[in-house]
Scaffold this motif. Structure first.
Motif, PDB file in Angstrom:
ATOM      1  N   LEU A 121       0.823  -1.212   0.000  1.00 46.91           N
ATOM      2  CA  LEU A 121       0.000   0.000   0.000  1.00 46.91           C
ATOM      3  C   LEU A 121       0.857   1.261   0.000  1.00 46.91           C
ATOM      4  CD1 LEU A 121      -2.798  -1.113   2.485  1.00 46.91           C
ATOM      5  CD2 LEU A 121      -3.013  -0.818   0.010  1.00 46.91           C
ATOM      6  N   ARG A 122       2.016   1.223   0.676  1.00 47.40           N
ATOM      7  CA  ARG A 122       2.909   2.385   0.649  1.00 47.40           C
ATOM      8  C   ARG A 122       3.422   2.648  -0.757  1.00 47.40           C
ATOM      9  NH1 ARG A 122       6.023   0.458   6.138  1.00 47.40           N
ATOM     10  NH2 ARG A 122       4.251   0.880   7.537  1.00 47.40           N
ATOM     11  N   GLY A 123       3.585   1.590  -1.535  1.00 51.05           N
ATOM     12  CA  GLY A 123       3.977   1.776  -2.927  1.00 51.05           C
ATOM     13  C   GLY A 123       2.934   2.553  -3.705  1.00 51.05           C
ATOM     14  N   LEU A 124       1.675   2.456  -3.281  1.00 59.23           N
ATOM     15  CA  LEU A 124       0.584   3.218  -3.901  1.00 59.23           C
ATOM     16  C   LEU A 124       0.380   4.568  -3.227  1.00 59.23           C
ATOM     17  CD1 LEU A 124      -2.080   0.350  -4.253  1.00 59.23           C
ATOM     18  CD2 LEU A 124      -0.444   1.144  -5.975  1.00 59.23           C
ATOM     19  N   HIS A 125       1.288   4.948  -2.332  1.00 58.20           N
ATOM     20  CA  HIS A 125       1.205   6.196  -1.558  1.00 58.20           C
ATOM     21  C   HIS A 125      -0.049   6.223  -0.685  1.00 58.20           C
ATOM     22  CE1 HIS A 125       4.145   8.614  -4.337  1.00 58.20           C
ATOM     23  NE2 HIS A 125       4.629   7.446  -3.951  1.00 58.20           N
ATOM     24  N   ASP A 126      -0.463   5.048  -0.224  1.00 61.17           N
ATOM     25  CA  ASP A 126      -1.640   4.931   0.623  1.00 61.17           C
ATOM     26  C   ASP A 126      -1.163   4.634   2.045  1.00 61.17           C
ATOM     27  OD1 ASP A 126      -4.342   4.682   1.402  1.00 61.17           O
ATOM     28  OD2 ASP A 126      -4.261   2.510   1.133  1.00 61.17           O
ATOM     29  N   THR A 127      -1.130   5.646   2.904  1.00 58.62           N
ATOM     30  CA  THR A 127      -0.582   5.462   4.253  1.00 58.62           C
ATOM     31  C   THR A 127      -1.530   5.913   5.360  1.00 58.62           C
ATOM     32  OG1 THR A 127       0.499   7.654   4.177  1.00 58.62           O
ATOM     33  CG2 THR A 127       1.777   5.759   3.409  1.00 58.62           C
ATOM     34  N   ARG A 128      -2.463   6.788   5.060  1.00 63.39           N
ATOM     35  CA  ARG A 128      -3.311   7.346   6.126  1.00 63.39           C
ATOM     36  C   ARG A 128      -4.304   6.309   6.662  1.00 63.39           C
ATOM     37  NH1 ARG A 128      -3.871  12.591   7.384  1.00 63.39           N
ATOM     38  NH2 ARG A 128      -2.846  13.137   5.421  1.00 63.39           N
ATOM     39  N   VAL A 129      -5.039   5.651   5.788  1.00 61.73           N
ATOM     40  CA  VAL A 129      -6.009   4.647   6.239  1.00 61.73           C
ATOM     41  C   VAL A 129      -5.312   3.454   6.895  1.00 61.73           C
ATOM     42  CG1 VAL A 129      -7.799   3.032   5.482  1.00 61.73           C
ATOM     43  CG2 VAL A 129      -7.787   5.374   4.602  1.00 61.73           C
ATOM     44  N   PRO A 130      -4.212   2.926   6.314  1.00 63.60           N
ATOM     45  CA  PRO A 130      -3.489   1.857   7.015  1.00 63.60           C
ATOM     46  C   PRO A 130      -3.041   2.242   8.426  1.00 63.60           C
ATOM     47  CG  PRO A 130      -2.789   1.925   4.731  1.00 63.60           C
ATOM     48  CD  PRO A 130      -3.692   3.118   4.941  1.00 63.60           C
ATOM     49  N   TRP A 138      -5.947  -3.592  -0.271  1.00 59.71           N
ATOM     50  CA  TRP A 138      -5.171  -3.869  -1.491  1.00 59.71           C
ATOM     51  C   TRP A 138      -6.064  -4.514  -2.554  1.00 59.71           C
ATOM     52  CZ3 TRP A 138      -0.818  -3.010  -4.107  1.00 59.71           C
ATOM     53  CH2 TRP A 138      -0.431  -3.917  -5.105  1.00 59.71           C
ATOM     54  N   ALA A 139      -6.905  -5.454  -2.144  1.00 61.13           N
ATOM     55  CA  ALA A 139      -7.782  -6.140  -3.099  1.00 61.13           C
ATOM     56  C   ALA A 139      -8.778  -5.173  -3.736  1.00 61.13           C
ATOM     57  CB  ALA A 139      -8.525  -7.284  -2.410  1.00 61.13           C
ATOM     58  N   ARG A 140      -9.163  -4.105  -3.021  1.00 61.25           N
ATOM     59  CA  ARG A 140     -10.133  -3.132  -3.530  1.00 61.25           C
ATOM     60  C   ARG A 140      -9.463  -1.848  -4.016  1.00 61.25           C
ATOM     61  NH1 ARG A 140     -15.268  -3.337  -2.966  1.00 61.25           N
ATOM     62  NH2 ARG A 140     -15.430  -1.073  -2.618  1.00 61.25           N
ATOM     63  N   ARG A 141      -8.170  -1.956  -4.353  1.00 65.33           N
ATOM     64  CA  ARG A 141      -7.417  -0.747  -4.723  1.00 65.33           C
ATOM     65  C   ARG A 141      -7.994  -0.053  -5.947  1.00 65.33           C
ATOM     66  NH1 ARG A 141      -5.056  -5.342  -5.879  1.00 65.33           N
ATOM     67  NH2 ARG A 141      -4.104  -5.741  -7.915  1.00 65.33           N
ATOM     68  N   ASP A 142      -8.503  -0.828  -6.904  1.00 62.64           N
ATOM     69  CA  ASP A 142      -9.089  -0.210  -8.100  1.00 62.64           C
ATOM     70  C   ASP A 142     -10.387   0.518  -7.751  1.00 62.64           C
ATOM     71  OD1 ASP A 142      -7.151  -1.020 -10.018  1.00 62.64           O
ATOM     72  OD2 ASP A 142      -7.974  -3.044  -9.946  1.00 62.64           O
ATOM     73  N   ALA A 143     -11.242  -0.144  -6.979  1.00 59.18           N
ATOM     74  CA  ALA A 143     -12.527   0.457  -6.613  1.00 59.18           C
ATOM     75  C   ALA A 143     -12.335   1.687  -5.738  1.00 59.18           C
ATOM     76  CB  ALA A 143     -13.390  -0.575  -5.880  1.00 59.18           C
ATOM     77  N   LEU A 144     -11.281   1.689  -4.928  1.00 56.39           N
ATOM     78  CA  LEU A 144     -11.008   2.812  -4.043  1.00 56.39           C
ATOM     79  C   LEU A 144     -10.235   3.954  -4.715  1.00 56.39           C
ATOM     80  CD1 LEU A 144      -9.994   0.800  -0.850  1.00 56.39           C
ATOM     81  CD2 LEU A 144     -12.138   2.045  -1.212  1.00 56.39           C
ATOM     82  N   GLY A 145      -9.874   3.734  -5.971  1.00 58.14           N
ATOM     83  CA  GLY A 145      -9.169   4.761  -6.717  1.00 58.14           C
ATOM     84  C   GLY A 145      -7.714   4.931  -6.308  1.00 58.14           C
TER      85      GLY A 145
END
Length: 465
Positions: free
Chosen positions: A394-403, A452-459
């Protein structure tokens, strides 16, 4: 080639990604192991001074690592940002240099308040109810150890940059040089050999400062001399502010730092609970957690590699490449942890024997309790591997706040209260603490994988170019 075909990677694509992930991750894994070896070296050297010195240094080190863990998390943003930039533009120089500069600035910003807090470490430990004599010794230790925060964070920033460049071997070499320097400096400064002053416990803190400074200087030398790194002119105009990028760095790095704090603090809290249960439980926990910590270095390295590999695909707007990179690291990391879980259940005495004489009658109760704890450790091995690799993906996707909130919920919303409840009101003892840890890790792992599995749906994944 259609997008549907691209969504089904070929066998050669999987094999290629496995090779790339392994090539990137094994130096990172060995680097992580060597860094833990520095702490083990300190304990071994201080053990020759007696149990009081070990206890005082443990108090000081726990306070030091509380602050350091936050910095370690923040510094990891460097690799995610640099990897994404390289994905957007493979030969980017100016932008990469500016990102790394923000990591260096952040290291300084973190160190200054940490120095102020740790300089008053004795007072903090007294407030926490620690023995005044041990608190005073720990405070003296912190007065030398605390200065190593800045060089270590600088080393981490440069190491993260090199990992994002997929050349982590230099950082591995630097930490092994630091490991040797730390052992030598401990021997000289604790005991006063070769004409050096006999400093005792504070000498170990000074040894860590010398080792971390050397590690940072080694990487600085590499960046200034290696042909592939020299062109980035990393230290050019280092003083020049870049406030927009600095804010972007903290937006990504701050939640990572808090996430790492949540995870590290739950294991520190487990030690406190074990101390309330009894000496046998505490000793058995120390053995079991050392074994679990050592195996954890492998998925931790895989997670760091996932951040880089997913980050490059993220920057290149390649969702299929991100999928391939993420699931490859996940399979390797969790697969390894599944194997270690089997070993913990099938041969616990083999593992415990590395720390205790399992045949000694005086150790019988500790060995029996450690064997029980290893059975619980086997349960959370897979979950522990899944959550750390999942966080890296998820960090590779710059997704850190929700985690970050996932970690708060899993570790402190569920894991700690469940462990304390099982241990005391329900009388499970140490097994209850470990059951709580396992449950917390499992919840975090499930939530990370769900996201991670819903990464597309979550944008979270940018559209393909």
């Amino acid at each position: 080639m259609s997008e549907a075909t691209l969504s089904r990677p070929t066998r050669s694509a999987w094999i290629g990604e496995i090779r790339s992930t392994l090539a990137l991750s094994w130096p990172l894994i060995l680097t992580n192991v060597a860094q833990t070896g520095m702490t083990a070296t300190d304990v071994l050297m201080l053990g020759r001074l007696g149990p009081e010195a070990v206890a005082a240094s443990a108090l000081g080190a726990n306070l030091y690592f509380f602050f350091l863990m936050f910095g370690i998390g923040v510094m990891s943003a460097t690799s995610s940002l640099v990897a994404a930039q390289r994905g957007r533009m493979a030969h980017s120089v100016r932008e990469v240099r500016r990102i790394l500069r923000q990591g260096i600035w952040a290291a300084v910003c973190i160190s200054v308040p940490c120095w102020a807090a740790l300089w008053n470490g004795e007072t903090v430990l007294r407030w926490l109810g620690q023995d005044p004599k041990l608190a005073a010794e720990a405070g003296a230790y912190l007065h030398t150890l605390q200065w190593s925060i800045l060089p270590f964070l600088l080393y981490l920033a440069l190491r993260s940059f090199m990992a994002a460049m997929e050349r982590p071997a230099w950082a591995m070499a630097a930490v092994f040089i630091g490991l040797g320097a730390n052992a030598l400096a401990n021997w000289l400064l604790i005991f006063g050999h070769w004409g050096f002053p006999r400093l005792g416990v504070p000498g170990s803190g000074l040894a860590t400062l010398c080792a971390t400074t050397l590690m940072a200087l080694v990487l600085v030398g590499v960046l200034m001399s290696d042909r592939r790194f020299r062109r980035y002119r990393v230290f050019g105009r280092l003083w020049r502010p870049d406030w927009s990028r600095f804010r972007a760095f903290w937006r990504l790095g701050l939640p990572i730092g808090v996430t790492v704090l949540f995870e590290a603090s739950i294991f520190q809290a487990a030690v406190v609970l074990m101390g309330l249960i009894g000496e046998t439980a505490l000793a058995a926990h120390a053995v079991a957690i050392q074994i679990a910590s050592l195996t954890f270095m492998v998925p931790l390295g895989m997670g760091q590699a996932a951040t880089v590999r997913v980050g490059r695909a993220f920057g290149a707007r390649d969702p299929h490449g991100a999928t391939l990179a993420g699931w490859t690291a996940f399979a390797l990391g969790v697969g390894f942890m599944a194997c270690t879980a089997v070993l913990m259940v099938s041969a616990p005495n083999l593992l415990i024997g590395a720390f205790l004489d399992v045949s000694a009658p005086t150790n019988a109760h500790v060995v029996e309790t450690a064997t029980l704890f290893l059975a619980f450790a086997a349960l959370f091995q897979v979950a522990d591997g899944a959550q750390v690799v999942g966080a890296g993906m998820l960090r590779g996707l710059h997704d850190t706040r929700v985690p970050m909130w996932f970690a708060a919920l899993g570790y402190w919303g569920l894991g700690f209260p469940l462990g304390a409840t099982l241990a005391f009101p329900l009388h499970w003892g140490g097994a209850g603490v470990w059951a709580g840890l396992a449950a917390g890790l499992a919840v975090v792992a499930v939530l990370m994988l769900w996201r991670w599995a819903r990464r597309d749906a979550l944008g979270l994944v940018p559209r393909m170019r």
